[in-house]
Motif scaffolding. Sequence first.
Motif, PDB file in Angstrom:
ATOM      1  N   ILE A 101      12.027  -9.098  -5.879  1.00 25.61           N
ATOM      2  CA  ILE A 101      11.944  -8.037  -7.107  1.00 25.61           C
ATOM      3  C   ILE A 101      10.206  -8.207  -7.413  1.00 25.61           C
ATOM      4  N   GLN A 102       9.907  -9.360  -7.490  1.00 22.65           N
ATOM      5  CA  GLN A 102       8.446  -9.533  -7.932  1.00 22.65           C
ATOM      6  C   GLN A 102       7.604  -8.920  -6.595  1.00 22.65           C
ATOM      7  N   ALA A 103       8.106  -9.030  -5.495  1.00 19.59           N
ATOM      8  CA  ALA A 103       7.269  -8.506  -4.018  1.00 19.59           C
ATOM      9  C   ALA A 103       7.087  -6.930  -4.284  1.00 19.59           C
ATOM     10  N   ILE A 104       8.349  -6.448  -4.577  1.00 21.01           N
ATOM     11  CA  ILE A 104       8.363  -4.939  -4.573  1.00 21.01           C
ATOM     12  C   ILE A 104       7.588  -4.376  -5.941  1.00 21.01           C
ATOM     13  N   LYS A 224      16.138  -9.701   7.117  1.00 27.39           N
ATOM     14  CA  LYS A 224      16.517  -8.855   6.193  1.00 27.39           C
ATOM     15  C   LYS A 224      15.910  -8.493   4.812  1.00 27.39           C
ATOM     16  N   GLN A 225      15.319  -9.727   4.257  1.00 25.23           N
ATOM     17  CA  GLN A 225      14.419  -9.856   3.187  1.00 25.23           C
ATOM     18  C   GLN A 225      13.114  -9.034   3.053  1.00 25.23           C
ATOM     19  N   LEU A 226      12.637  -9.336   4.356  1.00 30.62           N
ATOM     20  CA  LEU A 226      11.350  -8.820   4.806  1.00 30.62           C
ATOM     21  C   LEU A 226      11.143  -7.355   5.098  1.00 30.62           C
ATOM     22  N   ILE A 227      12.479  -6.893   5.645  1.00 31.03           N
ATOM     23  CA  ILE A 227      12.323  -5.489   5.736  1.00 31.03           C
ATOM     24  C   ILE A 227      12.686  -4.742   4.260  1.00 31.03           C
ATOM     25  N   ILE A 228      13.336  -5.239   3.256  1.00 31.86           N
ATOM     26  CA  ILE A 228      13.702  -4.666   2.292  1.00 31.86           C
ATOM     27  C   ILE A 228      12.419  -4.924   1.441  1.00 31.86           C
ATOM     28  N   GLY A 229      11.685  -6.072   1.524  1.00 32.22           N
ATOM     29  CA  GLY A 229      10.409  -6.183   0.438  1.00 32.22           C
ATOM     30  C   GLY A 229       9.417  -5.537   1.070  1.00 32.22           C
ATOM     31  N   CYS A 230       9.093  -5.529   2.198  1.00 33.21           N
ATOM     32  CA  CYS A 230       8.034  -4.645   2.679  1.00 33.21           C
ATOM     33  C   CYS A 230       8.104  -3.054   2.542  1.00 33.21           C
ATOM     34  N   PHE A 231       9.302  -2.584   2.983  1.00 31.92           N
ATOM     35  CA  PHE A 231       9.714  -1.236   2.984  1.00 31.92           C
ATOM     36  C   PHE A 231       9.768  -0.753   1.358  1.00 31.92           C
ATOM     37  N   GLY A 232      10.240  -1.665   0.454  1.00 26.09           N
ATOM     38  CA  GLY A 232      10.315  -1.149  -0.899  1.00 26.09           C
ATOM     39  C   GLY A 232       8.812  -1.314  -1.482  1.00 26.09           C
ATOM     40  N   ASP A 280      11.583 -18.943  -3.847  1.00 29.01           N
ATOM     41  CA  ASP A 280      11.530 -19.175  -2.323  1.00 29.01           C
ATOM     42  C   ASP A 280      10.144 -18.951  -1.960  1.00 29.01           C
ATOM     43  N   SER A 281       9.266 -20.031  -1.993  1.00 30.97           N
ATOM     44  CA  SER A 281       7.900 -19.533  -1.631  1.00 30.97           C
ATOM     45  C   SER A 281       7.440 -19.324   0.019  1.00 30.97           C
ATOM     46  N   GLU A 282       8.391 -19.802   0.632  1.00 27.10           N
ATOM     47  CA  GLU A 282       8.142 -19.290   2.077  1.00 27.10           C
ATOM     48  C   GLU A 282       8.485 -17.752   2.310  1.00 27.10           C
ATOM     49  N   LEU A 283       9.494 -17.334   1.760  1.00 27.85           N
ATOM     50  CA  LEU A 283       9.821 -15.966   1.595  1.00 27.85           C
ATOM     51  C   LEU A 283       8.689 -15.194   0.961  1.00 27.85           C
ATOM     52  N   ALA A 284       8.191 -15.756  -0.007  1.00 28.72           N
ATOM     53  CA  ALA A 284       7.140 -15.074  -0.930  1.00 28.72           C
ATOM     54  C   ALA A 284       5.736 -14.781   0.104  1.00 28.72           C
ATOM     55  N   SER A 286       5.900 -15.246   3.392  1.00 32.94           N
ATOM     56  CA  SER A 286       5.991 -14.032   4.502  1.00 32.94           C
ATOM     57  C   SER A 286       5.902 -12.480   4.047  1.00 32.94           C
ATOM     58  N   LEU A 287       6.162 -12.255   2.830  1.00 31.66           N
ATOM     59  CA  LEU A 287       6.268 -10.916   2.077  1.00 31.66           C
ATOM     60  C   LEU A 287       4.763 -10.627   2.175  1.00 31.66           C
ATOM     61  N   VAL A 288       3.937 -11.454   1.659  1.00 35.90           N
ATOM     62  CA  VAL A 288       2.454 -10.904   1.519  1.00 35.90           C
ATOM     63  C   VAL A 288       1.735 -10.889   2.916  1.00 35.90           C
ATOM     64  N   VAL A 289       2.183 -11.761   3.713  1.00 39.19           N
ATOM     65  CA  VAL A 289       1.416 -11.673   5.125  1.00 39.19           C
ATOM     66  C   VAL A 289       1.995 -10.590   5.709  1.00 39.19           C
ATOM     67  N   PHE A 290       3.171 -10.071   5.845  1.00 37.39           N
ATOM     68  CA  PHE A 290       3.569  -9.004   6.614  1.00 37.39           C
ATOM     69  C   PHE A 290       3.198  -7.644   5.679  1.00 37.39           C
ATOM     70  N   GLY A 291       3.335  -7.759   4.423  1.00 38.63           N
ATOM     71  CA  GLY A 291       3.000  -6.628   3.581  1.00 38.63           C
ATOM     72  C   GLY A 291       1.426  -6.488   3.792  1.00 38.63           C
ATOM     73  N   SER A 292       0.617  -7.300   3.961  1.00 39.98           N
ATOM     74  CA  SER A 292      -0.949  -6.898   3.949  1.00 39.98           C
ATOM     75  C   SER A 292      -1.064  -6.403   5.570  1.00 39.98           C
ATOM     76  N   SER A 293      -0.278  -6.906   6.438  1.00 37.79           N
ATOM     77  CA  SER A 293      -0.485  -6.384   7.859  1.00 37.79           C
ATOM     78  C   SER A 293      -0.103  -4.794   7.880  1.00 37.79           C
ATOM     79  N   PHE A 294       1.042  -4.476   7.530  1.00 37.35           N
ATOM     80  CA  PHE A 294       1.648  -3.155   7.678  1.00 37.35           C
ATOM     81  C   PHE A 294       0.965  -2.063   6.832  1.00 37.35           C
ATOM     82  N   ALA A 295       0.490  -2.722   5.737  1.00 33.15           N
ATOM     83  CA  ALA A 295      -0.281  -2.007   4.721  1.00 33.15           C
ATOM     84  C   ALA A 295      -1.520  -1.290   5.442  1.00 33.15           C
TER      85      ALA A 295
END
Length: 310
Positions: A101-104, A224-232, A280-284, A286-295
Amino acid sequence: MNNLILSFNVVFPTFLIIFLGYFLRRIKLFDDKTLKVMNNVTFKSFLPILLFYNVYKTDLKEGINLKLMLFAAISIIVSFLALCIIIPLIEKENKKRGVLIQAIFRSNFVLFGLPITISLFGDECSGITAILISVIVPIFNLLAVVDLEIFRGGKINLKNIFKGIVTNPLIIASALGIISLILNIKLPKVLENTISDVSKVATPLALVILGGSFTFKSVVGYKKQLIIGCFGRLVGIPAIFIPIAVLMGFRGVELGTLLTMFCAPTAVSSYTMAEQMGGDSELAASLVVFGSSFAIITFFLWIFIVKSLG
């Protein structure tokens, strides 16, 4: 081509600093214990100082736009409430729910807002963005604390949620900045310069810690979470709110500021906050790293689309 270069120049340095943290960890310049201590220091001192300084330096005489502020605030609150309904239907684990939720809903508006606005419109137009940052970032922090407190696990305790909000260093810093702004409190020059220098440490240090905490092993369990988070974050939120902003008549620097707020990747401090508040800090991370890359790609596409539409 200029739009691609612009988005690349803004986002890629962030990715390089994250990689530096990962590299330093790989060559064993710091370990898990050091990272936790550094993360705690960053969350409780450097990030609050950065946030206070950003609000403190805002010029209220420039670019006050109530329509823009209301639209930005309402859009964030609406997206947060919608995600609190949608994400629990998709994700079963509480710690991951809060992080998703926070990531999106929470973008890296502090890091990307002013650089992109200045690159697009020049220094003279930065006042609108700076003021919006001072309004939006406290909302981001407040909702993030509520989100992570609710999804800590176990029974929801309103007293603990309230305590988490009023004791959160980022929210305290935002409140102090707003008070100093409203009351026109001016710090002694020597103290202001010191705060300015210390605030410059926050973002690079947070990114280095993030990179050091990231492991590619964690990606396997988070597809699954990375796809949802980054896409959202990078596609879903902008696709909903940018057309609404256009229909409401926002143009020029106003639309550019909203574009940055909606399209920026997940805030770096979301990892720090997740680590400190039992998410879940590992998920958090990963979401920042991949989100920053895809951005790098999505920023270019959104700027290109909006510019193409005039």
